[in-house]
Write a protein that holds these residues in place. Structure first.
Motif, PDB file in Angstrom:
ATOM      1  N   ILE A 147       0.851  -1.187   0.000  1.00  0.00           N
ATOM      2  CA  ILE A 147       0.000   0.000   0.000  1.00  0.00           C
ATOM      3  C   ILE A 147       0.889   1.239   0.000  1.00  0.00           C
ATOM      4  CG2 ILE A 147      -1.772   1.274   1.277  1.00  0.00           C
ATOM      5  CD1 ILE A 147      -2.725  -1.394   2.399  1.00  0.00           C
ATOM      6  N   LYS A 148       0.506   2.241  -0.768  1.00  0.00           N
ATOM      7  CA  LYS A 148       1.331   3.431  -0.992  1.00  0.00           C
ATOM      8  C   LYS A 148       1.750   4.100   0.313  1.00  0.00           C
ATOM      9  CE  LYS A 148       1.481   7.672  -3.745  1.00  0.00           C
ATOM     10  NZ  LYS A 148       0.749   8.547  -4.687  1.00  0.00           N
ATOM     11  N   ARG A 154       7.944   4.039   4.939  1.00  0.00           N
ATOM     12  CA  ARG A 154       8.440   3.485   6.207  1.00  0.00           C
ATOM     13  C   ARG A 154       9.041   2.089   6.052  1.00  0.00           C
ATOM     14  NH1 ARG A 154       4.640   4.089  11.229  1.00  0.00           N
ATOM     15  NH2 ARG A 154       6.683   3.646  12.124  1.00  0.00           N
ATOM     16  N   LEU A 155       9.170   1.617   4.835  1.00  0.00           N
ATOM     17  CA  LEU A 155       9.609   0.239   4.620  1.00  0.00           C
ATOM     18  C   LEU A 155      10.980  -0.057   5.212  1.00  0.00           C
ATOM     19  CD1 LEU A 155       8.540  -0.585   0.950  1.00  0.00           C
ATOM     20  CD2 LEU A 155       7.654  -1.583   3.052  1.00  0.00           C
ATOM     21  N   ARG A 214       6.856  -3.563   9.820  1.00  0.00           N
ATOM     22  CA  ARG A 214       6.283  -4.631   8.998  1.00  0.00           C
ATOM     23  C   ARG A 214       4.981  -4.139   8.395  1.00  0.00           C
ATOM     24  NH1 ARG A 214       8.682  -9.713  10.156  1.00  0.00           N
ATOM     25  NH2 ARG A 214       9.842  -9.777  12.123  1.00  0.00           N
ATOM     26  N   VAL A 215       4.846  -4.353   7.093  1.00  0.00           N
ATOM     27  CA  VAL A 215       3.599  -3.983   6.424  1.00  0.00           C
ATOM     28  C   VAL A 215       2.466  -4.849   6.942  1.00  0.00           C
ATOM     29  CG1 VAL A 215       2.405  -3.893   4.210  1.00  0.00           C
ATOM     30  CG2 VAL A 215       4.800  -3.182   4.361  1.00  0.00           C
ATOM     31  N   SER A 223       5.999   0.014  -6.075  1.00  0.00           N
ATOM     32  CA  SER A 223       5.066  -1.060  -5.774  1.00  0.00           C
ATOM     33  C   SER A 223       3.636  -0.616  -6.027  1.00  0.00           C
ATOM     34  CB  SER A 223       5.216  -1.519  -4.316  1.00  0.00           C
ATOM     35  OG  SER A 223       4.362  -2.604  -4.034  1.00  0.00           O
ATOM     36  N   THR A 224       2.842  -1.569  -6.522  1.00  0.00           N
ATOM     37  CA  THR A 224       1.413  -1.348  -6.708  1.00  0.00           C
ATOM     38  C   THR A 224       0.671  -2.445  -5.973  1.00  0.00           C
ATOM     39  OG1 THR A 224       1.793  -0.370  -8.892  1.00  0.00           O
ATOM     40  CG2 THR A 224      -0.452  -1.091  -8.386  1.00  0.00           C
ATOM     41  N   PHE A 225      -0.199  -2.055  -5.066  1.00  0.00           N
ATOM     42  CA  PHE A 225      -0.916  -3.037  -4.252  1.00  0.00           C
ATOM     43  C   PHE A 225      -1.766  -3.944  -5.139  1.00  0.00           C
ATOM     44  CE2 PHE A 225      -4.428  -4.371  -1.415  1.00  0.00           C
ATOM     45  CZ  PHE A 225      -3.654  -5.035  -0.472  1.00  0.00           C
TER      46      PHE A 225
END
Length: 358
Positions: A284-285, A290-291, A297-298, A331-333
């Motif tokens: 998610i954008k 914060r990655l 952790r997402v 990244s694209t969810f």
């Protein structure tokens, strides 16, 4: 202490003129009524009234404003001595307003930054506690069960000791990763810079992770066949750790029967970019900035079941930055993610290898 008075003179001059006009007009009227009119007397009277009024008004205004402004400077200096104590006190309202506004803006930004850091600190401590607590409680549970009598059974004893050992290994893994990040941050972890073939390094990572990927039926592959080596400069062991962490993440969050693709492209004449692309669940954008934080952790629940210290991406970022290189995320969810990083390449070695092959 230097005092600058810039715009109070105009105020004093105008005020003294008003007083002079009134006083001179009054004296002219009184002279006409009670005495014989004298122009010379009126001019001299007007001059002295104007001079006296100017001096008194200027002095009083300067002292009044100076005292008020000095109090503001003293109050503000308690908070920011390095900025205000080094500057002369000014009674120019525009300058004062500008300085105080700048001070207020700087302080607001500083307070917001401190709030963000405090929030990050609390979250970081909570994450550290959680990451350490899980394996510690696991080890404690198995050891307590053994001490309560289960160690008399050889089969249970061996199984529980093996599980306790895995918990200890995870603790060691977390501590080692934290130690590595700390050394990278303060520059104590020396990089062994050398030339190596990035194609061969990626293939080695594929070989090491082949079984892990096969459990989810994920295909590890290059985007094309690289017939020639691509020589780059860096710490081979650390760069392998970077590629390993990124590929492991692509497997961890990848879809069943998915794929992880690595491409090596020429970015500039002196740089190559290595891209690790998957067709997993994506990110998610709002989570992307914060990655690379420690323990972030997402997926707060599912990620921990996959193992790992939660420090992998943070280590990746520090290693790449220690090489003075860049790392990127796209990244694209629901579609997938691409992590890429740059490395210095050895152009002559590529040319020599091509010539030898011909």
């Amino acid at each position: 202490m230097t005092v600058n008075f810039k715009k109070t003179y105009r105020f004093a001059v105008m005020s003294s003129l008003y007083i002079t006009f009134f006083s001179t007009g009054l004296i002219i009227i009184l002279t006409f009524l009670f005495f014989s009119f004298s122009l010379q007397f009126c001019l001299i009277f007007a001059f002295f009234i104007a001079f006296f009024s100017f001096v008194v008004i200027q002095y009083r205004v300067e002292r009044f404003i100076y005292k008020k402004v000095k109090k503001i400077y003293d109050d503000v200096a308690l908070l920011e001595s390095s900025t205000f104590r080094s500057q002369p006190i000014t009674t120019d309202m525009a300058t004062l307003t500008r300085e105080v506004k700048k001070f207020a803006t700087d302080k607001k930004l500083e307070i917001e930054t401190l709030k963000i850091r405090e929030e990050y600190r609390r979250e970081f401590l909570g994450n550290v506690s959680h990451e350490l607590k899980t394996p510690l409680f696991t080890v404690q549970g198995y050891l307590s069960t053994l001490l309560d009598g289960a160690m008399n059974d050889k089969a249970i004893r061996k199984k529980y000791l093996e599980r306790a050992e895995k918990g200890v290994e995870r603790l060691i893994y977390i501590v080692q990763d934290l130690d590595m990040i700390s050394k990278l941050e303060i520059g104590e972890l020396n990089l062994e810079i050398a030339e190596f073939d990035i194609v061969k390094l990626v293939q080695n990572v594929f070989d090491l992770l082949e079984m892990k990927a096969s459990k989810k039926d994920i295909l590890l592959m290059f985007d094309m066949k690289y017939n020639q080596p691509i020589i780059v400069v860096g710490d081979q062991e650390k760069i392998q750790q970077v590629v390993m962490n990124l590929v492991v993440n692509s497997i961890k969050y990848g879809e069943l029967q998915g794929s992880t693709e690595v491409s090596i492209e020429e970015l500039t004449k002196d740089k190559v970019i290595i891209r690790i692309t998957d067709n997993g669940e994506g990110i998610i954008k709002k989570n992307i900035p914060r990655l690379f934080e420690r323990f972030y952790r997402v997926d707060k629940s599912g990620a921990r079941t996959e193992g790992g210290s939660g420090l992998g991406l943070s280590i990746v970022k520090h290693i790449i930055e220690a090489h003075n290189e860049k790392i990127y995320v796209d990244s694209t969810f629901g579609v997938g993610s691409e992590f890429s990083f740059t490395l210095q390449k050895v152009r002559n070695k590529i040319k020599n290898s091509e010539q030898q092959s011909k």
